[in-house]
Design a protein around this motif. Structure first.
Motif, PDB file in Angstrom:
ATOM      1  N   VAL A   7       0.736  -1.030  -0.044  1.00  0.00           N
ATOM      2  CA  VAL A   7       0.050  -0.008   0.135  1.00  0.00           C
ATOM      3  C   VAL A   7       0.909   1.136  -0.048  1.00  0.00           C
ATOM      4  CG1 VAL A   7      -1.848   1.316   1.297  1.00  0.00           C
ATOM      5  CG2 VAL A   7      -1.775  -1.070   1.213  1.00  0.00           C
ATOM      6  N   ILE A   8       0.718   2.262  -0.849  1.00  0.00           N
ATOM      7  CA  ILE A   8       1.226   3.362  -0.961  1.00  0.00           C
ATOM      8  C   ILE A   8       0.406   4.389  -0.888  1.00  0.00           C
ATOM      9  CG2 ILE A   8       2.856   4.722  -2.471  1.00  0.00           C
ATOM     10  CD1 ILE A   8       3.373   2.346  -4.076  1.00  0.00           C
ATOM     11  N   LEU A   9       0.710   5.400   0.252  1.00  0.00           N
ATOM     12  CA  LEU A   9      -0.037   6.643   0.696  1.00  0.00           C
ATOM     13  C   LEU A   9       0.409   7.467  -0.416  1.00  0.00           C
ATOM     14  CD1 LEU A   9      -0.424   6.457   4.338  1.00  0.00           C
ATOM     15  CD2 LEU A   9      -2.035   5.771   2.852  1.00  0.00           C
ATOM     16  N   VAL A  20      -7.434  11.197   1.864  1.00  0.00           N
ATOM     17  CA  VAL A  20      -6.402  10.352   2.408  1.00  0.00           C
ATOM     18  C   VAL A  20      -6.523   9.158   1.221  1.00  0.00           C
ATOM     19  CG1 VAL A  20      -5.646   8.505   3.947  1.00  0.00           C
ATOM     20  CG2 VAL A  20      -6.492  10.726   4.596  1.00  0.00           C
ATOM     21  N   GLU A  22      -4.772   5.808  -0.744  1.00  0.00           N
ATOM     22  CA  GLU A  22      -3.708   4.824  -0.721  1.00  0.00           C
ATOM     23  C   GLU A  22      -4.033   4.050  -2.294  1.00  0.00           C
ATOM     24  OE1 GLU A  22      -4.458   1.633   1.979  1.00  0.00           O
ATOM     25  OE2 GLU A  22      -6.747   1.314   1.627  1.00  0.00           O
ATOM     26  N   ARG A  23      -2.980   3.495  -2.795  1.00  0.00           N
ATOM     27  CA  ARG A  23      -2.797   2.806  -3.801  1.00  0.00           C
ATOM     28  C   ARG A  23      -2.338   1.456  -3.880  1.00  0.00           C
ATOM     29  NH1 ARG A  23      -0.356   4.926  -9.550  1.00  0.00           N
ATOM     30  NH2 ARG A  23      -2.312   6.246  -9.166  1.00  0.00           N
ATOM     31  N   ILE A  24      -3.304   0.389  -4.062  1.00  0.00           N
ATOM     32  CA  ILE A  24      -2.863  -1.004  -3.711  1.00  0.00           C
ATOM     33  C   ILE A  24      -2.585  -1.938  -5.051  1.00  0.00           C
ATOM     34  CG2 ILE A  24      -3.813  -3.085  -2.430  1.00  0.00           C
ATOM     35  CD1 ILE A  24      -5.913  -1.215  -0.940  1.00  0.00           C
ATOM     36  N   GLN A 177     -15.798   4.292   3.262  1.00  0.00           N
ATOM     37  CA  GLN A 177     -14.281   3.891   2.649  1.00  0.00           C
ATOM     38  C   GLN A 177     -14.921   4.048   0.996  1.00  0.00           C
ATOM     39  OE1 GLN A 177     -11.229   1.106   4.080  1.00  0.00           O
ATOM     40  NE2 GLN A 177     -13.050   0.736   5.506  1.00  0.00           N
ATOM     41  N   LYS A 194     -11.650   8.991   2.201  1.00  0.00           N
ATOM     42  CA  LYS A 194     -10.517   7.852   2.145  1.00  0.00           C
ATOM     43  C   LYS A 194     -10.823   7.092   1.103  1.00  0.00           C
ATOM     44  CE  LYS A 194     -12.490   6.679   6.002  1.00  0.00           C
ATOM     45  NZ  LYS A 194     -13.534   7.595   6.372  1.00  0.00           N
ATOM     46  N   SER A 196      -9.390   4.370  -1.861  1.00  0.00           N
ATOM     47  CA  SER A 196      -8.334   3.038  -1.996  1.00  0.00           C
ATOM     48  C   SER A 196      -8.597   2.851  -3.534  1.00  0.00           C
ATOM     49  CB  SER A 196      -8.617   2.005  -1.150  1.00  0.00           C
ATOM     50  OG  SER A 196      -8.567   2.221   0.135  1.00  0.00           O
ATOM     51  N   LYS A 204      -8.781  -5.609  -0.761  1.00  0.00           N
ATOM     52  CA  LYS A 204      -8.873  -4.931   0.591  1.00  0.00           C
ATOM     53  C   LYS A 204      -9.752  -5.600   1.571  1.00  0.00           C
ATOM     54  CE  LYS A 204      -9.523  -0.122   2.255  1.00  0.00           C
ATOM     55  NZ  LYS A 204      -8.133   0.007   2.918  1.00  0.00           N
TER      56      LYS A 204
END
Length: 360
Positions: A7-9, A20, A22-24, A177, A194, A196, A204
């Motif tokens: 996971v990269i924020l 916020v 995140e890239r998964i 989310q 948030k 993703s 996830k």
């Protein structure tokens, strides 16, 4: 052994630090790029050259049936036929809100939304569509603002206006989310969401439910002007598999038929509940292109077989649809029933009217 998730924020261009993101993209995930009109890094379908279809309705594709009653020919209709008795015990409850929008309640008490669009397109496309096509959808079944705000997670299939609406994002609010394809977050309002972003076959955890993002055969854009490629393929597209204690639910998103359905079955096994599109396949001007990115009813029937679906729930038709590329509000459903009889497929089909719920 626990699976490792990478996971990269990120703070993406166009998004404030208020969101916020995140890239998964774990090593097991899949991303395919291609060049388009000078852009080298645009997302691409896994099977771009695939054009072999197992079945095609050639004639008398829309015969009348006592299972559907209409105010006019295939228009303003209600399904009145019997649905099959099913013995599934997945614990999922599904409500079809219209077009591609579903509310899904999970066995562990969570509320999920797929592609919630509760009114028209975002402005100014709603205005442009009205001028060019002369049609806006009837308002679909609506969840109250309080119901929307009870949502634990929202899953989007792609950026097209009939699947992603910024007004709905604002109404749902920042408690939920938001799970999206890659390249999606910059389109969110700037207010503490948030998000993703996920690659194909990334996952996830949501309580006791695992959400897997899976391929579709489609495309993505937000610019509603032909031949402008500034954002064409800049964001990914796909479907979702929800998994809870060995039971699975699949939402295909917009997609054409391709071998990706077999890929999904091979990865996750036979799917318990399949929410599959059957509409927006008709175009007299561009029939090959439309079918490449939208399943015909017979394509959906074949896909259900290849996915090992224990029940198929079709969507895309309806009195609150936009009838994009379709003859009437319910022509796709008439064709589905015709081709089910013609192909004699074994997968049970459970047909909903907009607003109906189903517990399996």
């Amino acid at each position: 052994m626990k699976k490792l998730t990478f996971v990269i924020l990120l703070s993406l261009t166009g998004c404030s630090n208020n969101n916020v993101v995140e890239r998964i993209t774990p090593p097991s995930s899949v991303i395919k790029h291609s060049a388009i009109e000078g852009y080298e890094d645009r997302y691409s379908n896994l099977y771009n050259s695939f054009e072999a279809y197992p079945a095609t309705c050639e004639a008398q594709c829309y015969p009348p049936t006592p299972r559907i009653t209409c105010k006019s020919q295939m228009q303003d209709c209600t399904y009145v036929g019997e649905n099959p008795s099913l013995s599934l015990t997945t614990g999922f409850t599904i409500q079809w809100l219209g077009h591609a929008s579903f509310k899904v309640n999970s066995p562990d008490g969570q509320q999920f939304l797929f592609d919630p669009v509760t009114a028209q397109f975002d402005w100014p496309v709603n205005w442009a569509f009205r001028l060019s096509e002369g049609y806006n959808r009837n308002l679909p079944t609506a969840l109250s603002k309080a119901e929307l705000q009870q949502t634990d997670a929202v899953m989007y299939s792609h950026l097209h206006y009939d699947h992603f609406n910024k007004d709905d994002v604002k109404t749902i609010g920042t408690k939920a989310q938001f799970l999206t394809p890659l390249g999606f977050a910059e389109h969110f309002p700037d207010d503490g969401y948030k998000v993703s972003e996920m690659a194909w076959y990334a996952s996830k955890q949501l309580g006791d439910v695992t959400a897997h993002f899976v391929p579709a055969n489609h495309f993505s854009s937000r610019i509603w002007v032909p031949f402008l490629y500034e954002d064409h393929g800049a964001a990914l597209w796909g479907g979702w598999v929800l998994e809870h204690q060995g039971h699975t639910l699949f939402f295909a998103g917009d997609t054409g038929y391709s071998p990706h359905f077999r890929d999904i079955q091979q990865k996750y096994g036979d799917i318990d509940i399949c929410l599959l599109p059957i509409a927006s396949y008709h175009s007299e001007e561009h029939p090959k292109w439309y079918r490449k990115v939208h399943t015909t009813p017979e394509d959906a029937l074949v896909a259900a077989q290849e996915l090992g679906c224990k029940v198929m729930v079709p969507w895309g038709y309806g009195n609150a649809s936009w009838r994009m590329g379709d003859r009437t509000s319910h022509s796709a459903l008439f064709r589905l029933l015709k081709m089910q009889d013609t192909l004699k497929t074994a997968t049970p089909i459970y047909i909903l009217n907009e607003g109906d719920s189903l517990s399996l």
